[in-house]
Design a protein around this motif. Structure first.
Motif, PDB file in Angstrom:
ATOM      1  N   ASN A  60      14.119 109.692-102.318  1.00  0.00           N
ATOM      2  CA  ASN A  60      12.801 109.853-101.689  1.00  0.00           C
ATOM      3  C   ASN A  60      12.973 109.994-100.173  1.00  0.00           C
ATOM      4  O   ASN A  60      14.081 109.845 -99.643  1.00  0.00           O
ATOM      5  N   GLY A  61      11.857 110.263 -99.499  1.00  0.00           N
ATOM      6  CA  GLY A  61      11.918 110.524 -98.061  1.00  0.00           C
ATOM      7  C   GLY A  61      12.133 109.275 -97.219  1.00  0.00           C
ATOM      8  O   GLY A  61      12.657 109.367 -96.105  1.00  0.00           O
ATOM      9  N   THR A  62      11.711 108.126 -97.717  1.00  0.00           N
ATOM     10  CA  THR A  62      11.910 106.893 -96.944  1.00  0.00           C
ATOM     11  C   THR A  62      13.383 106.492 -96.974  1.00  0.00           C
ATOM     12  O   THR A  62      13.940 106.072 -95.950  1.00  0.00           O
ATOM     13  N   LEU A  65      15.108 108.606 -94.398  1.00  0.00           N
ATOM     14  CA  LEU A  65      14.971 108.094 -93.022  1.00  0.00           C
ATOM     15  C   LEU A  65      15.882 106.893 -92.801  1.00  0.00           C
ATOM     16  O   LEU A  65      16.564 106.787 -91.774  1.00  0.00           O
ATOM     17  N   ALA A  95       1.835 108.173 -87.883  1.00  0.00           N
ATOM     18  CA  ALA A  95       2.405 109.006 -88.950  1.00  0.00           C
ATOM     19  C   ALA A  95       2.654 108.253 -90.251  1.00  0.00           C
ATOM     20  O   ALA A  95       3.569 108.573 -91.004  1.00  0.00           O
ATOM     21  N   TYR A  98       6.205 105.433 -92.160  1.00  0.00           N
ATOM     22  CA  TYR A  98       7.484 105.641 -92.860  1.00  0.00           C
ATOM     23  C   TYR A  98       8.681 105.407 -91.928  1.00  0.00           C
ATOM     24  O   TYR A  98       9.670 104.780 -92.312  1.00  0.00           O
ATOM     25  N   THR A 141       8.285 113.705 -85.947  1.00  0.00           N
ATOM     26  CA  THR A 141       7.604 113.898 -87.245  1.00  0.00           C
ATOM     27  C   THR A 141       6.671 115.095 -87.142  1.00  0.00           C
ATOM     28  O   THR A 141       5.701 115.075 -86.369  1.00  0.00           O
ATOM     29  N   ASP A 170      11.547 114.463 -88.927  1.00  0.00           N
ATOM     30  CA  ASP A 170      10.985 114.067 -90.222  1.00  0.00           C
ATOM     31  C   ASP A 170      10.129 115.236 -90.717  1.00  0.00           C
ATOM     32  O   ASP A 170       9.054 115.503 -90.175  1.00  0.00           O
ATOM     33  N   ALA A 172       8.897 115.644 -93.834  1.00  0.00           N
ATOM     34  CA  ALA A 172       8.244 115.332 -95.116  1.00  0.00           C
ATOM     35  C   ALA A 172       6.953 116.118 -95.306  1.00  0.00           C
ATOM     36  O   ALA A 172       6.514 116.332 -96.429  1.00  0.00           O
ATOM     37  N   GLN A 173       6.343 116.540 -94.184  1.00  0.00           N
ATOM     38  CA  GLN A 173       5.079 117.284 -94.283  1.00  0.00           C
ATOM     39  C   GLN A 173       5.264 118.707 -93.760  1.00  0.00           C
ATOM     40  O   GLN A 173       4.284 119.336 -93.329  1.00  0.00           O
ATOM     41  N   SER A 194      10.832 114.675 -97.767  1.00  0.00           N
ATOM     42  CA  SER A 194      10.333 114.015 -98.977  1.00  0.00           C
ATOM     43  C   SER A 194       9.863 115.103 -99.929  1.00  0.00           C
ATOM     44  O   SER A 194       9.312 116.115 -99.479  1.00  0.00           O
ATOM     45  N   TYR A 196       7.801 114.153-102.476  1.00  0.00           N
ATOM     46  CA  TYR A 196       6.675 113.488-103.150  1.00  0.00           C
ATOM     47  C   TYR A 196       5.748 114.593-103.691  1.00  0.00           C
ATOM     48  O   TYR A 196       5.603 115.644-103.056  1.00  0.00           O
ATOM     49  N   LYS A 199       3.573 117.007-101.586  1.00  0.00           N
ATOM     50  CA  LYS A 199       4.137 117.672-100.397  1.00  0.00           C
ATOM     51  C   LYS A 199       4.126 119.194-100.583  1.00  0.00           C
ATOM     52  O   LYS A 199       3.960 119.693-101.687  1.00  0.00           O
ATOM     53  N   GLY A 207      11.409 112.276-104.806  1.00  0.00           N
ATOM     54  CA  GLY A 207      12.591 113.031-104.390  1.00  0.00           C
ATOM     55  C   GLY A 207      12.619 113.104-102.878  1.00  0.00           C
ATOM     56  O   GLY A 207      11.602 112.864-102.209  1.00  0.00           O
ATOM     57  N   TYR A 321      -3.839 108.712 -90.920  1.00  0.00           N
ATOM     58  CA  TYR A 321      -3.696 107.441 -91.597  1.00  0.00           C
ATOM     59  C   TYR A 321      -4.621 106.469 -90.891  1.00  0.00           C
ATOM     60  O   TYR A 321      -4.757 106.535 -89.666  1.00  0.00           O
TER      61      TYR A 321
HETATM   62  C1  LIG Z   1       5.801 111.984 -92.591  1.00  0.00           C
HETATM   63  C2  LIG Z   1       6.386 111.291 -93.779  1.00  0.00           C
HETATM   64  N1  LIG Z   1       7.591 110.712 -93.665  1.00  0.00           N
HETATM   65  C3  LIG Z   1       8.167 110.086 -94.703  1.00  0.00           C
HETATM   66  C4  LIG Z   1       7.538 110.001 -95.921  1.00  0.00           C
HETATM   67  C5  LIG Z   1       8.188 109.198 -97.003  1.00  0.00           C
HETATM   68  O1  LIG Z   1       8.484 109.936 -98.133  1.00  0.00           O
HETATM   69  P1  LIG Z   1       8.551 109.245 -99.570  1.00  0.00           P
HETATM   70  O2  LIG Z   1       7.163 108.960-100.011  1.00  0.00           O
HETATM   71  O3  LIG Z   1       9.221 110.292-100.409  1.00  0.00           O
HETATM   72  O4  LIG Z   1       9.385 108.030 -99.443  1.00  0.00           O
HETATM   73  C6  LIG Z   1       6.294 110.620 -96.097  1.00  0.00           C
HETATM   74  C7  LIG Z   1       5.558 110.646 -97.355  1.00  0.00           C
HETATM   75  O5  LIG Z   1       5.274 109.989 -98.164  1.00  0.00           O
HETATM   76  C8  LIG Z   1       5.699 111.272 -94.992  1.00  0.00           C
HETATM   77  O6  LIG Z   1       4.510 111.859 -95.094  1.00  0.00           O
END
Ligand SMILES: Cc1ncc(COP(=O)(O)O)c(C=O)c1O
Length: 380
Positions: A60-62, A65, A95, A98, A141, A170, A172-173, A194, A196, A199, A207, A321
């Motif tokens: 996953n994306g976290t 990071l 953001a 994360y 980000t 980052d 992810a978006q 990410s 997710y 996305k 993933g 958020y």
């Molecule tokens: C900007 C950003 N960074 C990181 C993440 C973390 O990704 P994940 O949910 O796959 O862990 C997300 C999304 O969920 C995100 O929007």
């Protein structure tokens, strides 16, 4: 009247059902569900798409990071950088938490820089002002699918004497986001993604992954994603864990990847339509450097009335958020620092942002309904 959802993953599945079903069957019947050929195939294809030499698939994306911060800290230590005792990571507070999560997992202190009102993205002068002797990385980000001018950020950091501080994008978006002469994920030293499901490039579960042109960084990420192994059962690096992109998700991502640019174009067309329909005083957030409209976000001084109005017109909304990272109650006692330029724009914006539906399978009729609802909102 049916409500237009913020996203609709059933439609996404329906649009690709035959290919996804086949991909799943192929993986299941292969008897190879982890560390197999689908992962390799997707990672190579995505690296090629991004124009980077290495893409490492992760869970996953976290995780991405977190692992990248560990790798950068380790590299800094080896290089004898000044960042050993209390490393800091410069990032934004708006953001979704994360990066801060990854900071707290790796013993780093988040240092929050402010954002630009227009794009809601990291303000480069504010990020540069937040740098210090302890800075281990700057996280850029590309929020909401808007592009940060990473070359300009690099230049500004270099001019301030921080050539040794890496930039982590980052993305992810921001899958497929192009501008400033390259694309998101290919500018900085290293970048994270990410996959997710919602996305721009989403899996059918979790993933993520890491992109870089640096073979040594890629090798370090590969070690830490699998227990710190150099080769099987031989641990050569501390700080390892298990984080893999599984074969099913990799196979699904390979189905979606060829259509990523078309899906992004559709998202952007929707964002542009909202931009045209929005009355004066309602700002549709967009980066001047490039956008793939991961989320369609508006800034309004009248959020609750606008939400009610959209609800009455059958339009779902959300807030991405609602709480700044520095104000999250769960992190009240965690170390953090606000950069010297303060967080004025972040704080003003957090009460004004509102997310509208924006996904590639939205129908023209739905887009027109959202536009009509926006254009009939009377600003007080
Ligand atoms: C900007 C950003 N960074 C990181 C993440 C973390 O990704 P994940 O949910 O796959 O862990 C997300 C999304 O969920 C995100 O929007």
């Amino acid at each position: 009247m049916t409500t237009i959802p913020l996203n609709d993953l059933q439609r996404m599945y329906a649009a690709y059902a035959d290919r996804l079903d086949q991909a799943a069957l192929d993986v299941l019947r292969s008897g190879w569900w982890l560390n197999g050929p689908r992962n390799k195939e997707f990672c190579e294809a995505f690296a090629g798409y991004l124009g980077v030499s290495h893409f490492v698939g992760l869970a996953n994306g976290t995780d991405a990071l977190e692992i990248v911060l560990r790798v950068l800290l380790e590299r800094g230590r080896r290089a004898g950088d000044r960042v050993s005792v209390a490393p800091e990571v410069v990032t934004v507070a708006n953001a979704g938490g994360y990066t801060s999560t990854a900071c707290y997992l790796t013993g780093c202190m988040p240092v929050y820089a402010d954002i630009e009102q227009e794009s809601q993205l990291l303000s480069i002068p504010s990020a540069v002002a937040a740098l210090s002797d302890r800075t281990a990385a700057v996280v850029a980000t590309h929020l909401y699918g808007g592009l940060i001018d990473v070359p300009a950020l690099r230049q500004a950091m270099n001019d301030a004497g921080y050539t040794h501080v890496p930039i982590l994008e980052d993305c992810a978006q921001a899958h497929g986001l192009k501008g400033c002469g390259a694309q998101a994920g290919a500018f900085g030293d290293i970048s994270t993604f990410s996959f997710y499901p919602t996305k721009n490039l989403g899996a059918l579960g979790d993933g993520g992954g890491v992109a870089t042109n640096d073979a040594e960084l890629a090798a370090s990420v590969r070690r830490l994603q699998q227990y710190g192994w150099g080769d099987k059962y031989r641990i050569v690096a501390a700080g390892g864990r298990n984080s893999r992109l599984d074969e099913l998700q990799a196979a699904f991502l390979s189905v979606f990847l060829p259509d990523l640019d078309a899906a992004n174009a559709r998202r952007l067309a929707i964002l542009n339509a909202y931009g045209k329909a929005a009355p004066a005083g309602l700002h549709v957030v967009r980066s001047p450097n490039g956008a793939v409209a991961h989320l369609a976000v508006v800034l309004t001084d009248h959020r609750e009335p606008l939400r009610d109005h959209l609800k009455a017109h059958g339009v779902a909304t959300d807030i991405h958020y609602p709480v700044l990272d520095c104000d999250q109650p769960g992190w009240a006692d965690r170390p953090k620092r606000i950069g010297p330029s303060g967080l004025e724009v972040s704080r003003l914006s957090v009460n004004k942002i509102l997310t509208l539906p924006c996904f590639p399978t939205m129908t023209e009729e739905e887009v027109a309904r959202v536009c009509h609802a926006l254009s009939t909102f009377a600003l007080r």
